[in-house]
Motif scaffolding. Structure first.
Motif, PDB file in Angstrom:
ATOM      1  N   SER A  79       0.825  -1.202   0.000  1.00  0.00           N
ATOM      2  CA  SER A  79       0.000   0.000   0.000  1.00  0.00           C
ATOM      3  C   SER A  79       0.863   1.257   0.000  1.00  0.00           C
ATOM      4  N   ALA A  80       2.115   1.148   0.477  1.00  0.00           N
ATOM      5  CA  ALA A  80       2.974   2.332   0.513  1.00  0.00           C
ATOM      6  C   ALA A  80       3.193   2.876  -0.895  1.00  0.00           C
ATOM      7  N   ALA A  81       3.316   1.939  -1.832  1.00  0.00           N
ATOM      8  CA  ALA A  81       3.587   2.354  -3.203  1.00  0.00           C
ATOM      9  C   ALA A  81       2.387   3.049  -3.834  1.00  0.00           C
ATOM     10  N   LEU A  82       1.250   2.884  -3.205  1.00  0.00           N
ATOM     11  CA  LEU A  82       0.047   3.436  -3.820  1.00  0.00           C
ATOM     12  C   LEU A  82      -0.198   4.883  -3.419  1.00  0.00           C
ATOM     13  N   GLY A  83       0.607   5.423  -2.539  1.00  0.00           N
ATOM     14  CA  GLY A  83       0.506   6.830  -2.208  1.00  0.00           C
ATOM     15  C   GLY A  83      -0.593   7.110  -1.205  1.00  0.00           C
ATOM     16  N   SER A  84      -0.370   8.083  -0.395  1.00  0.00           N
ATOM     17  CA  SER A  84      -1.392   8.445   0.583  1.00  0.00           C
ATOM     18  C   SER A  84      -2.098   9.699   0.110  1.00  0.00           C
ATOM     19  N   ALA A  85      -3.273   9.894   0.581  1.00  0.00           N
ATOM     20  CA  ALA A  85      -4.090  10.988   0.076  1.00  0.00           C
ATOM     21  C   ALA A  85      -3.475  12.345   0.384  1.00  0.00           C
ATOM     22  N   CYS A  86      -2.742  12.408   1.517  1.00  0.00           N
ATOM     23  CA  CYS A  86      -2.152  13.692   1.871  1.00  0.00           C
ATOM     24  C   CYS A  86      -1.008  14.036   0.933  1.00  0.00           C
TER      25      CYS A  86
ATOM     26  N   CYS B  77      -4.591  10.109   6.666  1.00  0.00           N
ATOM     27  CA  CYS B  77      -5.500  10.092   5.520  1.00  0.00           C
ATOM     28  C   CYS B  77      -5.526   8.699   4.904  1.00  0.00           C
ATOM     29  N   PRO B  78      -6.640   8.301   4.281  1.00  0.00           N
ATOM     30  CA  PRO B  78      -6.672   7.038   3.552  1.00  0.00           C
ATOM     31  C   PRO B  78      -5.781   7.137   2.306  1.00  0.00           C
ATOM     32  N   THR B  79      -5.417   5.980   1.769  1.00  0.00           N
ATOM     33  CA  THR B  79      -4.592   6.004   0.556  1.00  0.00           C
ATOM     34  C   THR B  79      -5.402   6.509  -0.634  1.00  0.00           C
ATOM     35  N   GLU B  80      -4.683   6.878  -1.693  1.00  0.00           N
ATOM     36  CA  GLU B  80      -5.373   7.332  -2.904  1.00  0.00           C
ATOM     37  C   GLU B  80      -6.220   6.189  -3.464  1.00  0.00           C
ATOM     38  N   LEU B  81      -5.686   4.970  -3.330  1.00  0.00           N
ATOM     39  CA  LEU B  81      -6.432   3.805  -3.817  1.00  0.00           C
ATOM     40  C   LEU B  81      -7.780   3.709  -3.108  1.00  0.00           C
ATOM     41  N   THR B  82      -7.744   3.869  -1.755  1.00  0.00           N
ATOM     42  CA  THR B  82      -8.994   3.793  -0.999  1.00  0.00           C
ATOM     43  C   THR B  82      -9.967   4.866  -1.476  1.00  0.00           C
TER      44      THR B  82
ATOM     45  N   PRO C  27     -19.723  -1.061   3.550  1.00  0.00           N
ATOM     46  CA  PRO C  27     -20.482  -0.045   4.283  1.00  0.00           C
ATOM     47  C   PRO C  27     -19.682   0.592   5.426  1.00  0.00           C
ATOM     48  N   GLU C  28     -18.944  -0.247   6.207  1.00  0.00           N
ATOM     49  CA  GLU C  28     -18.181   0.345   7.328  1.00  0.00           C
ATOM     50  C   GLU C  28     -17.094   1.269   6.814  1.00  0.00           C
ATOM     51  N   GLU C  29     -16.382   0.763   5.769  1.00  0.00           N
ATOM     52  CA  GLU C  29     -15.295   1.567   5.207  1.00  0.00           C
ATOM     53  C   GLU C  29     -15.834   2.882   4.647  1.00  0.00           C
ATOM     54  N   THR C  30     -17.000   2.796   4.004  1.00  0.00           N
ATOM     55  CA  THR C  30     -17.602   4.005   3.442  1.00  0.00           C
ATOM     56  C   THR C  30     -17.878   5.012   4.546  1.00  0.00           C
ATOM     57  N   ARG C  31     -18.466   4.495   5.659  1.00  0.00           N
ATOM     58  CA  ARG C  31     -18.774   5.411   6.772  1.00  0.00           C
ATOM     59  C   ARG C  31     -17.502   6.060   7.294  1.00  0.00           C
ATOM     60  N   ALA C  32     -16.437   5.267   7.440  1.00  0.00           N
ATOM     61  CA  ALA C  32     -15.169   5.793   7.949  1.00  0.00           C
ATOM     62  C   ALA C  32     -14.625   6.854   6.998  1.00  0.00           C
ATOM     63  N   ALA C  33     -14.697   6.541   5.714  1.00  0.00           N
ATOM     64  CA  ALA C  33     -14.176   7.482   4.723  1.00  0.00           C
ATOM     65  C   ALA C  33     -14.950   8.790   4.777  1.00  0.00           C
ATOM     66  N   GLU C  34     -16.282   8.689   4.916  1.00  0.00           N
ATOM     67  CA  GLU C  34     -17.086   9.914   4.943  1.00  0.00           C
ATOM     68  C   GLU C  34     -16.780  10.752   6.179  1.00  0.00           C
TER      69      GLU C  34
ATOM     70  N   GLU D 148     -13.747  16.044   7.670  1.00  0.00           N
ATOM     71  CA  GLU D 148     -12.746  16.829   8.400  1.00  0.00           C
ATOM     72  C   GLU D 148     -11.599  17.304   7.516  1.00  0.00           C
ATOM     73  N   CYS D 149     -11.276  16.529   6.466  1.00  0.00           N
ATOM     74  CA  CYS D 149     -10.034  16.778   5.728  1.00  0.00           C
ATOM     75  C   CYS D 149     -10.317  17.403   4.365  1.00  0.00           C
ATOM     76  N   ALA D 150      -9.933  18.660   4.212  1.00  0.00           N
ATOM     77  CA  ALA D 150     -10.205  19.370   2.960  1.00  0.00           C
ATOM     78  C   ALA D 150      -9.378  18.801   1.811  1.00  0.00           C
ATOM     79  N   ARG D 151      -8.147  18.407   2.110  1.00  0.00           N
ATOM     80  CA  ARG D 151      -7.284  17.885   1.041  1.00  0.00           C
ATOM     81  C   ARG D 151      -7.887  16.627   0.434  1.00  0.00           C
ATOM     82  N   CYS D 152      -8.370  15.734   1.294  1.00  0.00           N
ATOM     83  CA  CYS D 152      -8.976  14.501   0.787  1.00  0.00           C
ATOM     84  C   CYS D 152     -10.253  14.811   0.009  1.00  0.00           C
ATOM     85  N   ARG D 153     -10.998  15.827   0.483  1.00  0.00           N
ATOM     86  CA  ARG D 153     -12.216  16.193  -0.257  1.00  0.00           C
ATOM     87  C   ARG D 153     -11.855  16.629  -1.673  1.00  0.00           C
ATOM     88  N   ARG D 154     -10.753  17.419  -1.752  1.00  0.00           N
ATOM     89  CA  ARG D 154     -10.303  17.862  -3.079  1.00  0.00           C
ATOM     90  C   ARG D 154      -9.923  16.670  -3.951  1.00  0.00           C
TER      91      ARG D 154
END
Lengths: 190, 536
Positions: free
Chosen positions: A105-112, B3-8, B19-26, B31-37
């Protein structure tokens, strides 16, 4: 074609009425052809595949479960057929297999820390994006086409490709990354 | 909070998290503007990919995309040019889409293939064509010299000298045949059964018989063509009757009175003939595209068949879709169609399909009638708009480039007797001249150019009549150029609408094309000084 008309046409086709088939053909043949073209990458092969899908439709309809929307089902049948063709072409059944398994997962980048290319895909030049899609490696092109043209869910795609649901997510993710890279390269060249 | 990964995020955007993951992500997104972007960007990307894949939304990568919406430096003139370019791109796009809709992409591809092939032929054989033209020129000149010598000399000895000179000129200047090309002519040209022609064979004769083998292409203009041998390349024929019993390794392009196919064409067969007969033992390996009066398909076609005909009779095997447009289609009991049957006819009863015929796909009959419902079709109004815009644009170009020619022609429309006379002569005489040029083969490039001019004149006819009509209606004000443009738009709009009226629409269109083309040609002829002598 609205859902009731569609259901009626399907019902008539199942009873073996020619008009029912005609209506279904009229309504969906272009969309089926589109999916075939994206999956097979050649207009000629796509035409053949479309013919085959509609030729087999009368018998395939016996397996159709009306709980599912017909267009979804038809596109799934179509992709099944096309993937068979691709597999035969490759003579290698493990087309979509497991090199993805150990992707960390590290290779996939984090959202931040989003990839700098994340904003490359824009509306301008839909044709450019389409060209780039055609030049993607087959596995990416197929995954993206199934998800965003065939509108199939991850589970459906997973069962069709014979991989796990996680692989599907990664294939699609990687496909988009490759697409961004390709478009960036094209941009540099021009 | 990490923050969650870009993949997530991507999976979330696809709506494929549990469903649980969706709730967590929401919760995190709140809270996180960068992830919203990021999520917004990913959503947008999905739309872009979806749109790029969806061909219905973007039918053709036409010129519209080639014109970038960037500002062109260079002040007002450049701005106007940009506007004109944009307008041209729009019209071209319109026309492209309309053509696509009207013809269907396959048919368009077939015909474009044919045109490309013809152009390629001209380009690749430029040297040959040039040499053939030279020969004709030399022969003509020699003949003229001979006749001239006779006329001037009146002495038999001088005539003999002239004849000798003429023959010497031909022998000396006349081309020697190229290595890979064999040109033959005469009353009868025969390739014997044991004979092999290496390379391309070009033949012009009363009768052409090929019993042997030709390794290259065969290009023939003749009254009767009898092909019993083998042609490994393409077969290109203009003739009165054509009979193909042998094998053509490539494609066959045939324009003839009657075409009979008993043998095999390994690739596509493209034919425009009055009567076409494909007998039951015959085979076409590729697509079949036919235009004719009566067609009988008894043989086997490996791919699709497209036919424009008054009547067509199918009893053979078609490997893909059978498309028909025209008068009457009959599919007999012995016929087999592995795809769909698509027929475009005037009455549904014009399509007869025997119950025993094996048609794998659906039978789609479209009734082409101009009943009230016809006007409800958006396609029709699309056509009206396209034809209007196209004509207006071309008319405008004409007004800018040659104002006096266009305006004079428009005025000449009201001398309708003379204009109509010239128009009918042009409309009927044009194709005859083109055909004569094409049949002599050496004139093929000339015939193509003439065909282009002919079509342009017919199209311009509408514009000229529209302008004449508009000038009657629009009162002239100070600026003549703007008046002319206004008149053009008003007149063409009226004419475009009149052309889709029931019953009278067709005649109006024909009359306008005739009248306008006549006025234009007459004006051009007057400029060339022919009119006075022709009209007394």
């Amino acid at each position: 074609m609205n859902p009731t008309e569609m259901a009626e046409a399907v019902e008539r086709a199942r009873r073996g009425e020619r008009e029912g088939f005609a209506e279904l053909y009229e309504a969906f043949s272009r969309r089926v052809l589109g999916l075939c073209r994206h999956l097979l990458g050649s207009p000629d092969a796509a035409e053949d595949a479309r013919s085959d899908v509609f030729l087999r439709l009368p018998r395939a309809l016996d397996r159709y479960d009306p709980a599912l929307p017909f267009d979804r089902w038809l596109l799934s049948v179509t992709s099944h057929h096309c993937l068979d063709i691709l597999r035969r072409r490759r003579l290698e059944s493990r087309l979509f297999a497991a090199e993805w398994e150990e992707t960390d997962s590290a290779a996939l980048g984090s959202a931040c820390d989003p990839s700098p290319l994340a904003t490359v895909l824009t509306d301008e030049g839909r044709g450019r994006v389409r060209d780039a899609l055609l030049r993607l490696p087959e596995q990416y092109r197929v995954s993206l086409a199934l998800r965003y043209y065939g509108e199939l869910g991850y589970d459906e795609i997973a069962s069709q490709l014979g991989v796990t649901r996680n692989h599907v997510a990664i294939l699609i993710f990687r496909g988009k990354q490759a697409l961004r890279r390709l478009l960036a390269e094209l941009d540099e060249r021009t | 909070m990490t923050c969650p990964t870009e993949l997530t995020c991507a999976v979330y955007v696809d709506g494929e998290l549990s469903p649980e993951e969706t709730r967590a992500a929401e919760r995190h997104l709140a809270e996180c503007a960068r992830c919203r972007r990021l999520v917004a960007v990913l959503r947008h990307e999905n739309r872009v990919i979806g749109a790029a894949l969806d061909e219905r939304a973007a039918p053709a990568p036409g010129p519209a995309t080639a014109v970038r919406p960037t500002t062109i430096p260079g002040g007002r003139r450049a701005g106007t040019r940009g506007l004109a370019l944009g307008a041209a791109a729009t019209v071209a796009g319109f026309a492209g889409v309309t053509g696509w809709v009207a013809l269907g992409d396959r048919v368009a591809a077939d015909w474009i293939g044919l045109v490309v092939k013809a152009a390629l032929f001209v380009v690749m054989n430029a040297a040959t064509i040039e040499r053939t033209l030279m020969t004709v020129a030399v022969v003509t000149m020699a003949a003229l010299a001979f006749v001239g010598g006779l006329y001037l000399g009146r002495s038999s000895s001088r005539a003999v000298v002239a004849l000798v000179l003429a023959v010497a000129a031909v022998v000396d200047v006349g081309p020697s045949p190229a290595e890979a090309l064999e040109a033959r002519s005469g009353l009868e040209v025969t390739v014997g059964a044991a004979q092999t022609v290496e390379g391309t064979l070009v033949a012009a004769a009363e009768t052409v018989r090929i019993d042997g083998t030709v390794d290259g292409d065969v290009i023939v203009a003749a009254a009767h063509v009898d092909m019993r041998g083998t042609v490994r390349g393409d077969l290109i024929v203009v003739a009165r009757t054509v009979e193909v019993v042998g094998t053509v390794g490539g494609s066959a392009y045939v324009a003839a009175g009657t075409l009979t196919l008993r043998g095999r064409v390994e690739r596509g067969l493209y034919a425009a003939d009055r009567r076409i007969l494909i007998e039951s033992g015959a085979r076409v390996g590729g697509d079949l595209t036919l235009t004719g009066r009566s067609l009988e398909i008894g043989g086997r076609v490996e791919r699709g068949a497209t036919m424009f005909a008054h009547e067509a009779d199918v009893s053979g095997h078609i490997g893909r879709d059978l498309r028909f447009r025209g008068g009457r289609l009959e599919v007999r009991a012995s016929a087999r169609v592995d795809g769909a049957v698509r027929a475009d006819v005037v009455r549904a009863s014009d399509v007869t399909i025997d119950v025993q015929a094996a048609v794998a796909g659906p039978v789609l009959t479209r009734v082409r009638s101009r009943a009230a419902g016809w006007y409800g079709e958006p396609r029709v109004w699309f056509w009206v708009a396209t034809s209007f815009f196209g004509a207006a644009l071309l008319g405008w170009v004409g007004l800018v480039l040659a104002p006096s020619l266009v305006l004079d022609s428009a005025d000449a429309v009201w001398r309708w007797g003379a204009s109509l006379g010239w128009g009918v002569a042009t409309v009927i005489g044009g194709p005859i001249a083109i055909l004569l040029l094409a049949v002599t083969l050496v004139g093929l490039p000339l015939a193509l150019i003439l065909l282009g001019l002919y079509l342009l004149a017919l199209y311009a006819g509408k514009i000229v009549v529209g302008l004449a009509l508009g000038r009657m209606l629009v009162k002239p004000r100070a600026n003549p150029q703007r008046d002319a443009l206004k008149a053009l738009v008003v007149g063409l709009a009226l004419l475009s609408l009149a052309a889709v009226l029931p019953v009278v629409g067709g005649p109006i269109r024909v009359a306008a094309a005739c009248l306008g083309a006549g006025a234009l040609v007459r004006r051009l002829a007057r400029a060339a000084g022919v009119v006075r002598s022709a009209e007394g």
